[in-house]
Structures are given as C-alpha cells and as structure tokens.
Design a protein around this motif. Structure first.
Motif, short mmCIF file in Angstrom:
data_model
loop_
_atom_site.label_atom_id
_atom_site.label_comp_id
_atom_site.label_asym_id
_atom_site.label_seq_id
_atom_site.Cartn_x
_atom_site.Cartn_y
_atom_site.Cartn_z
N PRO A 230 0.81 -1.22 0.00
CA PRO A 230 0.00 0.00 0.00
C PRO A 230 0.84 1.27 0.00
O PRO A 230 0.41 2.31 -0.47
CB PRO A 230 -0.81 -0.10 1.29
N PHE A 231 2.08 1.20 0.50
CA PHE A 231 2.93 2.38 0.53
C PHE A 231 3.45 2.72 -0.87
O PHE A 231 3.69 3.86 -1.19
CB PHE A 231 4.11 2.16 1.48
N GLU A 232 3.65 1.71 -1.71
CA GLU A 232 4.17 1.94 -3.05
C GLU A 232 3.06 2.29 -4.04
O GLU A 232 3.34 2.78 -5.12
CB GLU A 232 4.91 0.70 -3.55
N GLN A 233 1.82 2.03 -3.72
CA GLN A 233 0.73 2.29 -4.64
C GLN A 233 0.41 3.77 -4.75
O GLN A 233 -0.21 4.19 -5.70
CB GLN A 233 -0.52 1.53 -4.21
N ALA B 11 2.32 6.45 -5.49
CA ALA B 11 3.58 6.99 -5.98
C ALA B 11 3.54 8.51 -6.10
O ALA B 11 4.56 9.17 -5.94
CB ALA B 11 3.91 6.37 -7.32
N PHE B 12 2.40 9.08 -6.40
CA PHE B 12 2.28 10.52 -6.59
C PHE B 12 1.60 11.22 -5.42
O PHE B 12 1.08 12.32 -5.57
CB PHE B 12 1.54 10.83 -7.89
N ALA B 13 1.59 10.61 -4.26
CA ALA B 13 0.99 11.23 -3.09
C ALA B 13 1.78 12.47 -2.72
O ALA B 13 2.98 12.42 -2.48
CB ALA B 13 0.97 10.25 -1.93
N GLY B 14 1.14 13.62 -2.72
CA GLY B 14 1.79 14.88 -2.36
C GLY B 14 2.67 15.45 -3.46
O GLY B 14 3.44 16.37 -3.21
N ALA B 15 2.60 14.90 -4.65
CA ALA B 15 3.49 15.36 -5.74
C ALA B 15 3.20 16.80 -6.13
O ALA B 15 4.14 17.55 -6.42
CB ALA B 15 3.34 14.44 -6.94
#
Length: 88
Positions: free
Chosen positions: A28-31, A33-37
């Motif tokens: 779930p941490f890698e899914q 990828a654009f969190a907060g980008a």
C-alpha cells in the motif's frame, strides 16, 4: 467449417496449467507513488527558480545596461547635436 465451440472464460481456457509464472503485488505504501506530488512540485520549482535569480538577474542587468547605452548612443548620433559636432 464450424467453430471449435466454447473453450472457457478468459484465463481459464482449459489448457495445461502454466508453470513458472511469477505474480507481483505492490504494498500500500508503493501504490501512492504521486501522493503529495503537486505540493512538492510547487515548492521544489519555486526553490529552484529562486536559486537561479542571481545568475539570470546579472545577465539581464548587464544586457539592459548595454541595450540602454546603445539606445542612448543611437539617439545622440541621429540628433542635430551629433550632426553639428560632426560625429555622424
């Protein structure tokens, strides 16, 4: 000429079982990828632009001084004062 008939659903077509196929999953941490980008991009872009201001500012300032001097010299050379002084 007829068809072969129904052979099963997609992925279950009745053939031999496949071996040696590796399946990968993401944590779930890698899914995300654009969190907060978007937020990071705004701050990173502004930081990079601000760090380039001294270099670009000096170049534009020097260019402006040269350009303003050339305009002033051109205005003088095309004036009556220049022609009267014989500098044309």
């Amino acid at each position: 000429m007829g068809g072969h008939g129904y052979i099963g659903t997609w992925g279950n077509m009745g053939g031999p079982t496949q071996r040696g196929i590796t399946t990968y999953i993401l944590s779930p941490f890698e899914q995300r990828a654009f969190a907060g980008a978007a937020r990071k991009a705004v701050f990173n872009t502004s930081r990079r632009i601000i760090s380039q201001i001294p270099y670009v500012g000096v170049a534009f300032g020097l260019g402006y001084v040269i350009y303003a001097g050339a305009i002033s010299k051109h205005a003088y050379l095309t004036s009556k004062a220049s022609h009267a002084a014989g500098e044309h």
